[in-house]
Design a protein around this motif. Structure first.
Motif, PDB file in Angstrom:
ATOM      1  N   ALA A 263       0.937  -1.210  -0.321  1.00 44.31           N
ATOM      2  CA  ALA A 263      -0.186   0.091   0.370  1.00 44.31           C
ATOM      3  C   ALA A 263       0.677   1.256  -0.181  1.00 44.31           C
ATOM      4  O   ALA A 263       0.504   2.127   0.871  1.00 44.31           O
ATOM      5  CB  ALA A 263      -0.847   0.576   1.313  1.00 44.31           C
ATOM      6  N   VAL A 264       1.796   1.307  -0.928  1.00 42.10           N
ATOM      7  CA  VAL A 264       2.382   2.729  -1.345  1.00 42.10           C
ATOM      8  C   VAL A 264       3.117   2.229  -2.633  1.00 42.10           C
ATOM      9  O   VAL A 264       2.959   2.063  -3.179  1.00 42.10           O
ATOM     10  CB  VAL A 264       4.385   2.219   0.115  1.00 42.10           C
ATOM     11  N   LEU A 279       8.338  10.772   0.463  1.00 42.17           N
ATOM     12  CA  LEU A 279       7.400   8.456   1.491  1.00 42.17           C
ATOM     13  C   LEU A 279       6.759   9.739   2.613  1.00 42.17           C
ATOM     14  O   LEU A 279       5.414   8.701   2.082  1.00 42.17           O
ATOM     15  CB  LEU A 279       8.732   8.761   2.264  1.00 42.17           C
ATOM     16  N   TYR A 280       6.537   9.983   2.580  1.00 39.86           N
ATOM     17  CA  TYR A 280       5.207  10.727   3.161  1.00 39.86           C
ATOM     18  C   TYR A 280       3.954  11.129   2.114  1.00 39.86           C
ATOM     19  O   TYR A 280       2.827  10.595   2.407  1.00 39.86           O
ATOM     20  CB  TYR A 280       5.087  12.286   4.023  1.00 39.86           C
ATOM     21  N   LYS A 282       3.962   9.366  -0.861  1.00 38.99           N
ATOM     22  CA  LYS A 282       3.358   7.788  -1.422  1.00 38.99           C
ATOM     23  C   LYS A 282       2.542   7.284  -0.445  1.00 38.99           C
ATOM     24  O   LYS A 282       2.208   6.815  -0.858  1.00 38.99           O
ATOM     25  CB  LYS A 282       5.123   7.451  -2.043  1.00 38.99           C
ATOM     26  N   ARG A 283       2.538   7.425   1.245  1.00 37.74           N
ATOM     27  CA  ARG A 283       1.857   6.353   1.734  1.00 37.74           C
ATOM     28  C   ARG A 283       0.695   7.420   2.295  1.00 37.74           C
ATOM     29  O   ARG A 283      -0.370   6.294   2.626  1.00 37.74           O
ATOM     30  CB  ARG A 283       2.969   6.598   3.245  1.00 37.74           C
ATOM     31  N   VAL A 284       0.545   8.349   2.600  1.00 32.58           N
ATOM     32  CA  VAL A 284      -0.338   9.209   3.168  1.00 32.58           C
ATOM     33  C   VAL A 284      -1.737   9.227   2.639  1.00 32.58           C
ATOM     34  O   VAL A 284      -2.775   8.644   2.796  1.00 32.58           O
ATOM     35  CB  VAL A 284      -0.415  10.919   3.316  1.00 32.58           C
ATOM     36  N   TRP A 286      -3.079   6.395   0.813  1.00 28.60           N
ATOM     37  CA  TRP A 286      -3.172   5.275   0.974  1.00 28.60           C
ATOM     38  C   TRP A 286      -4.196   4.745   2.635  1.00 28.60           C
ATOM     39  O   TRP A 286      -4.992   4.410   3.446  1.00 28.60           O
ATOM     40  CB  TRP A 286      -2.475   3.972   0.698  1.00 28.60           C
ATOM     41  N   LEU A 287      -2.815   5.461   3.698  1.00 27.69           N
ATOM     42  CA  LEU A 287      -3.386   5.620   4.592  1.00 27.69           C
ATOM     43  C   LEU A 287      -4.206   5.927   5.432  1.00 27.69           C
ATOM     44  O   LEU A 287      -5.301   5.571   6.306  1.00 27.69           O
ATOM     45  CB  LEU A 287      -2.055   5.765   5.861  1.00 27.69           C
ATOM     46  N   VAL A 288      -4.776   7.134   4.645  1.00 23.91           N
ATOM     47  CA  VAL A 288      -6.161   8.464   4.830  1.00 23.91           C
ATOM     48  C   VAL A 288      -7.169   7.266   4.582  1.00 23.91           C
ATOM     49  O   VAL A 288      -8.286   7.292   4.736  1.00 23.91           O
ATOM     50  CB  VAL A 288      -5.617   9.517   4.221  1.00 23.91           C
TER      51      VAL A 288
END
Lengths: 451, 451
Positions: A263-264, A279-280, A282-284, A286-288
């Motif tokens: 999920a990145v 990095l922030y 590309k990750r945020v 999916w997380l949200v």
């Protein structure tokens, strides 16, 4: 010389400013190691050292540097130096570099090159990213069919310095249509007067320039090719993809798939090179997004609030049950994503795979139902044991089927199956798991349930 | 001919029993396609058709068949046929096949081979699985340093039929110590009387036979090699690993890593070939293990039962919060597992990566805390909003640090970092998340908490 020796040697050369020393290092080092060692130095020092290198080695070393380092260096180069570099680089690396140069530098460097190189750069640089055209090179050997083996070898010797590989030659007709391939091995073994047209293997495997670059990798791996010919819409040969570039593409594509499964989103570079903000970003996403996915689980729980209040012990089994569904689903999804990526499985296999998945998941669910029913018995008696076992069986089957089917569905919708990441499957399976669990609990325990 | 055409042609040949037709198919098909087409037929039909093939093509096609199909076929072969097959196969594929044969067939086939082949098979078959020795081949070209370029080319022409690649030759001394490498390209371009010893590149990259096979892949990819020389403990050259085998190994290793990240143990074969019982066995271990891991989450919830009873609305946020920790952790773990596998990151980078991870996770946590605090406000008022936001911030940081560190820890303990699968990280992060959430809730809401 190994990498650490080169670093020491380069530092000594910088101190002594002795270009003859550099020639020795150059002769005894692989360009890949030289590039890795240079990367440890400042851009100014890199510039000074590359200035001592021979033009050919400079271009080779340059090809091994990261895009960022290339950019920092070319910013220091004047137009003559830049044109010389472009001239000596492999056609594919040259086009990549050209694509990265800022507009003024492009305009400055191009006129210093010959017409043929200018056109070649423009042509290679024009293919969209991630197509075969964007990774192919135009430095390949072509032979007319009426040459003899001896003449062909002579011709290959002549063009060897400017050709990426002379081990595989392409036999083309007057309109550059690909007729066949002949290897240097076949030419060397053949009688000197045999004709290339008789020696060649006709109807060779080829790939269109606008196909996705993974297609080239798959063909090269499948047929164990040294290089794969690339053709344009009019069946004319326009380039080759070499096995070493295929290995690099394969690694880059696997990086992307790996990250998607976690999920990145696509980083486009190595983990170490990636900045904190990249990095922030590309990750945020999916997380949200997954937080909102989890709202369904929360809503499911809220819906069964009365059940929970009447039987708070049920909450003990909640993480265990919903996670098992997510875990089984993650397993199926990961297996399927990879199998679709390697071509081991294709879309039309879905029905057959679903049948197998149901059997496997049924067995897995039964095993786990057995494992947790003992636990249910211990913590809440036979009724709880029944609820927990039934839920587990169903949750694992449903999770597995979701995990197995989503990559197919995405692939069917022309989306990347790797988007079916373990976290996404977990979130979906969790929501479903909560509903299954509390629905079964309400029914079996005869609880007040829902108003 | 493409794959479907070959299937049709083979069926026609079986009907007409016309071996001359087979010769035409053989000449116009790639052995890889021929093998894929054969795989669609029964073992008996495969046997009949392979009987019509020339010995060289039969061995090539055989090399492309799966281990299972090879086993089914060789069971039908008599000793003469088997010996002939072994004789014509590439040395590395031959040793693999030999390793799979049942004892009686080995004993039957070996005496029919010449001494040199027997020893070669025994030697190659003796290396442990997954080492460089187990994937290398002994069909390589060696040259003494005092040959001229012209003599060297003559020698390569002579040995071409029995050598996997003649494009890269290895210059060895009298005791088979590797002195350097010379490419056919260099030999062809050189003056005919130049000595091999002067043309060769000294101190070539090599790999020990007992190194893990991934080492060979990494070196071949890094230095863009056609083949990598393999040396034994006494620095003697014993084989080469070719780029096409490196691509196959790379794919197999990535399959393994992918499956581990999805918490599936090593399958050892393609997803389609895997039987239901194999899939069951490879998945059940992690699923059951993770159930017991989830007991910690359950125990955490049971511990805070009073908190839940006093404020059942808290359960609404439970899946959302704990899953976010697990998701952030899965992202970090997947990034790290892949970076460790490709060598992009090594163990000593841990501290630096941890610092970056803290910053990234802090930012991600803050973003998500903001997102859920609105939700908390809406469903439960300012106090719940505070509990949820604080928990989210902490849960994401803790999950990320666990996800990022576990692959390093496993690597440090000489275990496979890919064991840090998304489901494993999710389970660990879930347990931690439950504790963090209810501890914060108990403190902020001034709830009865724990007796």
């Amino acid at each position: 010389m190994d990498y650490m020796e080169i670093v020491f040697a380069l530092k000594a050369i910088l101190a002594s400013n002795d270009a003859t020393e550099f020639a020795i290092v150059e002769r005894h080092s692989h360009p890949a190691d030289l590039a890795a060692a240079l990367a440890k130095l400042t851009t100014a020092d890199q510039c000074r050292l590359l200035g001592m290198a021979s033009p050919a080695v400079r271009a080779q070393v340059f090809g091994y540097l990261s895009a960022k380092q290339q950019g920092a260096l070319t910013a220091q180069f004047d137009r003559t130096r830049l044109a010389e570099l472009l001239l000596h680089m492999h056609a594919d690396e040259r086009a990549d570099l050209y694509n990265q140069l800022p507009e003024p530098q492009r305009d400055a460097a191009l006129p210093a090159l010959a017409q043929v190189e200018r056109e070649d750069i423009r042509r290679l640089a024009s293919y969209p990213e991630k197509t075969v055209g964007a990774v192919m090179t135009s430095d390949y050997a072509t032979l007319p069919p009426d040459l003899t083996a001896r003449e062909a070898i002579e011709e290959l010797r002549r063009i060897a310095p400017d050709t990426e590989t002379i081990y595989q030659s392409y036999v083309i007709d007057a309109s550059r249509r690909l007729m066949g391939t002949v290897s240097l091995r076949e030419l060397i073994v053949a009688a000197p007067h045999a004709r290339v047209g008789d020696l060649m293997t006709p109807d060779p495997v080829s790939v269109p320039a606008n196909a996705p670059r993974e297609d080239a990798v798959r063909l090269i791996a499948k047929y164990d090719l040294l290089a794969l010919p690339v053709i344009n819409g009019g069946d004319m040969m326009v380039g080759i993809v070499t096995y070493d570039d295929a290995m690099d593409i394969e690694q880059a594509e696997t990086d992307i798939d790996f990250r998607k499964v976690g999920a990145v989103s696509e980083l486009g570079k190595g983990l170490k090179e990636a900045s904190i903000t990249l990095l922030y970003r590309k990750r945020v996403f999916w997380l949200v997004l997954l937080v909102f996915g989890n709202l369904f689980s929360g809503a499911g729980i809220a819906y069964f609030e009365d059940t929970i209040l009447a039987y708070v012990a049920l909450v003990f089994f909640l993480p265990l049950l919903v996670d098992s569904g997510g875990n089984a689903g993650s397993q199926s999804a990961t297996l399927m994503v990879r199998a679709l990526a390697t071509g081991d499985v294709v879309i039309k296999d879905w029905a057959g795979m679903l049948g197998r998945e149901l059997v496997v998941a049924g067995l897995l669910g039964a095993t786990m139902a057995l494992a947790v029913s003992g636990l249910g018995l211990w913590r809440g008696g036979p009724e709880i044991a029944l609820v927990v076992a039934l839920s587990m069986q169903l949750v694992v089957i449903v999770g597995s089927v979701i995990g197995m089917s989503l990559p197919f569905l995405l692939s069917r919708l022309k989306l990347d199956p790797a988007t079916a990441s373990a976290p996404l499957i977990t979130s979906i399976a969790d929501g479903t798991g909560v509903l299954i669990y509390f629905a079964i609990a309400t029914a079996v325990l005869g609880l007040p349930g829902v108003d």
